[in-house]
Design a protein around this motif. Structure first.
Motif, PDB file in Angstrom:
ATOM      1  N   LEU B  80       0.872  -1.161   0.137  1.00 19.98           N
ATOM      2  CA  LEU B  80      -0.109   0.253  -0.218  1.00 19.98           C
ATOM      3  C   LEU B  80       1.098   1.023   0.063  1.00 19.98           C
ATOM      4  CD1 LEU B  80      -2.515  -0.968   2.916  1.00 19.98           C
ATOM      5  CD2 LEU B  80      -2.916  -1.271   0.483  1.00 19.98           C
ATOM      6  N   GLY B  81       0.415   2.392  -0.705  1.00 24.20           N
ATOM      7  CA  GLY B  81       1.087   3.504  -0.542  1.00 24.20           C
ATOM      8  C   GLY B  81       0.196   4.436   0.328  1.00 24.20           C
ATOM      9  N   ILE B  82       0.538   4.832   1.343  1.00 18.40           N
ATOM     10  CA  ILE B  82      -0.075   5.694   2.419  1.00 18.40           C
ATOM     11  C   ILE B  82       0.080   7.076   2.610  1.00 18.40           C
ATOM     12  CG2 ILE B  82      -1.460   5.542   4.500  1.00 18.40           C
ATOM     13  CD1 ILE B  82      -0.222   2.965   5.074  1.00 18.40           C
ATOM     14  N   ILE B  83      -1.112   7.869   2.157  1.00 19.06           N
ATOM     15  CA  ILE B  83      -0.309   9.381   2.143  1.00 19.06           C
ATOM     16  C   ILE B  83      -1.300   9.989   3.244  1.00 19.06           C
ATOM     17  CG2 ILE B  83      -0.705  11.253   0.677  1.00 19.06           C
ATOM     18  CD1 ILE B  83      -0.512   9.273  -1.762  1.00 19.06           C
ATOM     19  N   PHE B  84      -0.738  11.131   3.934  1.00 21.74           N
ATOM     20  CA  PHE B  84      -1.538  11.581   4.927  1.00 21.74           C
ATOM     21  C   PHE B  84      -1.650  13.202   4.969  1.00 21.74           C
ATOM     22  CE2 PHE B  84       1.105   7.977   6.262  1.00 21.74           C
ATOM     23  CZ  PHE B  84       0.274   7.298   6.946  1.00 21.74           C
ATOM     24  N   GLN B  85      -2.603  13.562   5.545  1.00 22.47           N
ATOM     25  CA  GLN B  85      -2.821  14.950   5.763  1.00 22.47           C
ATOM     26  C   GLN B  85      -1.703  15.799   6.346  1.00 22.47           C
ATOM     27  OE1 GLN B  85      -6.475  16.074   7.752  1.00 22.47           O
ATOM     28  NE2 GLN B  85      -6.143  18.207   7.460  1.00 22.47           N
ATOM     29  N   ASP B  86      -1.126  15.081   7.164  1.00 19.66           N
ATOM     30  CA  ASP B  86       0.181  16.142   7.824  1.00 19.66           C
ATOM     31  C   ASP B  86       1.299  15.432   7.181  1.00 19.66           C
ATOM     32  OD1 ASP B  86       0.069  13.395   8.931  1.00 19.66           O
ATOM     33  OD2 ASP B  86       0.102  14.372  11.237  1.00 19.66           O
ATOM     34  N   TYR B  87       1.138  14.938   6.009  1.00 16.12           N
ATOM     35  CA  TYR B  87       2.606  14.222   5.508  1.00 16.12           C
ATOM     36  C   TYR B  87       3.415  13.279   6.105  1.00 16.12           C
ATOM     37  CZ  TYR B  87       1.472  19.214   3.811  1.00 16.12           C
ATOM     38  OH  TYR B  87       0.800  20.268   3.788  1.00 16.12           O
ATOM     39  N   GLY B 165      -5.834  18.351   2.746  1.00 20.69           N
ATOM     40  CA  GLY B 165      -6.459  19.253   4.147  1.00 20.69           C
ATOM     41  C   GLY B 165      -5.553  20.555   4.595  1.00 20.69           C
ATOM     42  N   ASN B 166      -4.408  20.538   4.047  1.00 19.45           N
ATOM     43  CA  ASN B 166      -3.734  21.533   4.846  1.00 19.45           C
ATOM     44  C   ASN B 166      -2.914  22.315   3.655  1.00 19.45           C
ATOM     45  OD1 ASN B 166      -4.012  20.341   7.136  1.00 19.45           O
ATOM     46  ND2 ASN B 166      -1.827  19.563   7.600  1.00 19.45           N
ATOM     47  N   LEU B 167      -3.567  22.231   2.234  1.00 23.17           N
ATOM     48  CA  LEU B 167      -3.216  22.878   1.420  1.00 23.17           C
ATOM     49  C   LEU B 167      -4.239  23.844   0.654  1.00 23.17           C
ATOM     50  CD1 LEU B 167      -1.623  19.835  -0.563  1.00 23.17           C
ATOM     51  CD2 LEU B 167      -0.502  21.566   0.768  1.00 23.17           C
ATOM     52  N   ASP B 168      -3.784  24.751  -0.166  1.00 22.29           N
ATOM     53  CA  ASP B 168      -4.638  25.965  -0.661  1.00 22.29           C
ATOM     54  C   ASP B 168      -5.408  25.361  -2.016  1.00 22.29           C
ATOM     55  OD1 ASP B 168      -3.150  26.585  -3.266  1.00 22.29           O
ATOM     56  OD2 ASP B 168      -1.661  26.838  -1.632  1.00 22.29           O
ATOM     57  N   PRO B 169      -6.426  25.825  -2.421  1.00 21.61           N
ATOM     58  CA  PRO B 169      -7.170  25.204  -3.415  1.00 21.61           C
ATOM     59  C   PRO B 169      -6.263  25.003  -4.791  1.00 21.61           C
ATOM     60  CG  PRO B 169      -8.593  26.873  -2.660  1.00 21.61           C
ATOM     61  CD  PRO B 169      -7.168  26.961  -1.880  1.00 21.61           C
ATOM     62  N   ALA B 170      -5.392  25.896  -5.241  1.00 20.07           N
ATOM     63  CA  ALA B 170      -4.724  25.412  -6.453  1.00 20.07           C
ATOM     64  C   ALA B 170      -3.872  24.263  -6.361  1.00 20.07           C
ATOM     65  CB  ALA B 170      -4.025  26.771  -6.814  1.00 20.07           C
ATOM     66  N   THR B 171      -3.052  24.269  -5.115  1.00 21.66           N
ATOM     67  CA  THR B 171      -2.043  23.230  -4.797  1.00 21.66           C
ATOM     68  C   THR B 171      -2.976  21.864  -4.415  1.00 21.66           C
ATOM     69  OG1 THR B 171      -1.003  24.719  -3.480  1.00 21.66           O
ATOM     70  CG2 THR B 171      -0.194  22.433  -3.429  1.00 21.66           C
ATOM     71  N   SER B 172      -4.009  21.915  -4.028  1.00 19.70           N
ATOM     72  CA  SER B 172      -4.958  20.871  -3.834  1.00 19.70           C
ATOM     73  C   SER B 172      -5.176  19.895  -5.237  1.00 19.70           C
ATOM     74  CB  SER B 172      -6.314  21.278  -3.058  1.00 19.70           C
ATOM     75  OG  SER B 172      -6.032  21.621  -1.657  1.00 19.70           O
ATOM     76  N   LEU B 173      -5.697  20.787  -5.996  1.00 15.50           N
ATOM     77  CA  LEU B 173      -6.072  20.507  -7.179  1.00 15.50           C
ATOM     78  C   LEU B 173      -4.812  19.769  -8.097  1.00 15.50           C
ATOM     79  CD1 LEU B 173      -8.723  20.425  -8.620  1.00 15.50           C
ATOM     80  CD2 LEU B 173      -8.131  22.367 -10.075  1.00 15.50           C
ATOM     81  N   GLU B 174      -3.703  20.239  -7.955  1.00 16.55           N
ATOM     82  CA  GLU B 174      -2.515  19.845  -8.558  1.00 16.55           C
ATOM     83  C   GLU B 174      -2.205  18.498  -7.948  1.00 16.55           C
ATOM     84  OE1 GLU B 174       1.164  22.227  -7.918  1.00 16.55           O
ATOM     85  OE2 GLU B 174       0.165  23.786  -8.589  1.00 16.55           O
TER      86      GLU B 174
END
Ligand SMILES: Nc1ncnc2c1ncn2[C@@H]1O[C@H](COP(=O)(O)OP(=O)(O)O)[C@@H](O)[C@H]1O
Ligand SMILES: [Mg+2]
Lengths: 290, 230
Positions: B80-87, B165-174
């Motif tokens: 599994l690759g696990i990715i977290f809100q707080d990295y 969760g911790n990113l601005d909208p543009a970065t989130s979309l990226e």
């Protein structure tokens, strides 16, 4: 190859952990070194005494006094059949009487002395076993041997052994506590990291092993330090003073009675590493929840 | 690839998930949405075996996670690759070393490590930040390191719990577009989020949770307005 690379990584992680422990490394190492020094001294002393008793004991002779009804040479042959016996020397009553007359000037009376055998055994611990057996022989009326000396040394040795075990045990417990606390601190400091590693699928062995190795490292360094202390003591205290003093008080005292120092070091190293690694394993097992 | 059968999970008698049945196929890309407290993180933790269900079964690639022994958990997580809100990056290590960690722990030889880490950093477009420490990187860059770390061992499944969760909208979309590109290579991707914008922009499968229950499951959906009107 793969296993070797993993091992190399684990060793690197171990030394990072040691580096992060800072001054508490020295606390652990000093306490463990003190415990091992005491343990090593006791070991060295009891082993030396054991050696001493053996070497001295084999010079000890059981004197067996014979009844006049038996031919001393025949009795000597019988006695030499015992496997413990190394040497039997016959001192006939005539020889003994001649000797005595030289000093006592008692020519007019008839010879009151018995025929005597001087029985030399192979090892000290055989003296006490053999003496009663000899006494059971009909030809032998009495036996005599310097049992008290050997007994005293053995009693003293046992006392030292017990005291040594108690003190070493107490210090080992103290050491385990200190090792546990130190490694617990490292684990706490790395808690978040350990959690991350666990989520990444890093194996339990890989995560816990550095803590066990850290403990083992403490053990190895402490054993080396303790050995240096013992060697110094041996070279500057025991060798020049004690050995000579003893030699002048008791001429029978064997010269080269030191127990092999390399064996002592091996035992100390094994004990130190075992205590250290054990402490590390116990702490990591208890505090790393993955 | 991911299957939940009658999965319930309660914490001290309070249910966080109630009788969930779900299937996410191999190579699928899906959002797991729902307001805060809906049970998204709980479901993720069940999937990477940080928790076990109170009842029901969780399967990854046909393996029943209830039956995994503690020793087998690391083996599951490597797939599994696990990715977290707080990295969850290792702060004392560079981006490169963060991505390389698992490979080195598995005894991969350094030449291979270099190759695979470089290629993972390429995918997330961070080749030039390889030697930076996490605190020298922006949030979006840190999350991209997190993604590179998650994909470096080529796992068939990616789980991302509120990755934006911790990113601005543009970065989130990226970030979400990056995950979508990765899924095109055949990786199953499940992203939990309560961010409408990214869900609406992608028009992919949307699985919605509400109060621990499966509320809806649509193939190319948007963030359901009923969800927010709880
Ligand atoms: N470890 C826990 N102990 C107790 N309750 C928990 C725990 N984790 C989650 N919960 C509860 O379970 C419910 C779902 O939480 P969670 O899965 O974190 O929701 P989401 O990620 O969708 O915001 C919440 O009511 C939360 O309080
Ligand atoms: Mg959550």
């Amino acid at each position: 190859m793969r296993q070797l690379r993993i091992l190399a990584r684990v060793v690197v992680e171990t030394f990072l952990g040691i580096k992060r422990s800072g001054w508490s490394n020295w606390l652990v190492i000093s306490i463990l070194a003190i415990a091992l020094t005491i343990f090593g001294s006791v070991l060295q002393l009891t082993m030396s005494l054991k050696n001493l008793v053996n070497m001295w004991g084999s010079q000890l002779v059981i004197s067996a006094f014979l009844s006049d009804k038996y031919e001393p040479r025949e009795v000597a042959r019988d006695v030499s059949q015992y496997k413990e016996v190394r040497l039997v020397e016959v001192i006939t009553k005539d020889v003994a009487w001649e000797d005595m007359k030289k000093t006592l000037n008692a020519a007019s009376i008839s010879n009151p002395l018995p025929n005597t055998l001087h029985v030399t055994v192979n090892r000290a611990d055989q003296v006490e076993a053999l003496a009663p057996k000899l006494k059971l022989l009909p030809a032998i009326e009495a036996v005599r041997y310097p049992m008290m000396v050997v007994k005293r040394i053995n009693e003293f040795r046992h006392f030292i052994e017990i005291a040594g075990v108690v003190v070493t045990g107490a210090l080992t417990a103290a050491t385990l506590t200190v090792i546990g606390n130190t490694i617990h601190l490292v684990i706490q400091a790395r808690q978040k990291e350990i959690e991350i590693l666990s989520l990444m699928g890093v194996g339990h062995f890989y995560i816990k092993c550095p803590f066990v190795l850290q403990g083992a490292f403490y053990g190895a360094v402490a054993a080396t330090l303790a050995m240096l202390v013992l060697l110094t003591m041996h070279m500057y205290v025991i060798q020049p003073y004690l050995s000579q003093e003893l030699a002048s008080i008791a001429p029978l005292f064997p010269k080269n009675w030191g127990y092999n120092i390399l064996q002592t070091f091996t035992v100390m190293l094994v004990l130190g590493v075992a205590v250290g690694a054990g402490g590390g394993a116990w702490t990591s097992g208890r505090y790393i929840k993955i | 690839m991911i299957r939940l059968q009658h999965v319930s999970k309660s914490y001290g008698g309070r249910p966080a998930l109630k009788d969930i049945n779900l299937h996410v196929a191999l190579g699928e890309f899906a959002f797991l949405v729902g307001p805060s407290g809906a049970g998204k993180s709980t479901m993720m933790r069940l999937l990477y075996r940080e928790e076990v269900p109170t009842s029901g079964s969780v399967f990854i690639g046909g393996v029943n996670l209830n039956r995994l022994s503690p020793r087998q958990i690391p083996l599951l997580r490597r797939r599994l690759g696990i990715i977290f809100q707080d990295y969850k990056l290792l702060t004392r290590q560079t981006a490169f070393d963060n991505v390389a960690y698992i490979l080195r722990a598995l005894g991969v030889d350094e030449k291979d490590v270099r190759k695979r880490v470089t290629s993972a950093l390429n995918v997330v477009n961070l080749e030039d930040k390889a030697d930076a420490f996490p605190d020298e990187l922006s949030g979006g860059e840190q999350q991209r390191v997190g993604i590179a770390r998650a994909i470096v061992n080529g796992p068939p499944v990616l789980l991302a719990d509120e990755p934006t969760g911790n990113l601005d909208p543009a970065t989130s979309l990226e970030i979400v577009q990056l995950l979508s590109r990765i899924s095109e290579r055949g990786t199953t991707v499940l992203i939990s989020t309560h961010d409408h914008t990214i869900v609406d922009a992608m028009r992919r499968r949307v699985i919605a949770l509400k109060n621990g229950e499966l509320f809806s499951d649509v193939d190319s959906g948007v963030y359901d307005m009923d969800l927010t009107a709880v």
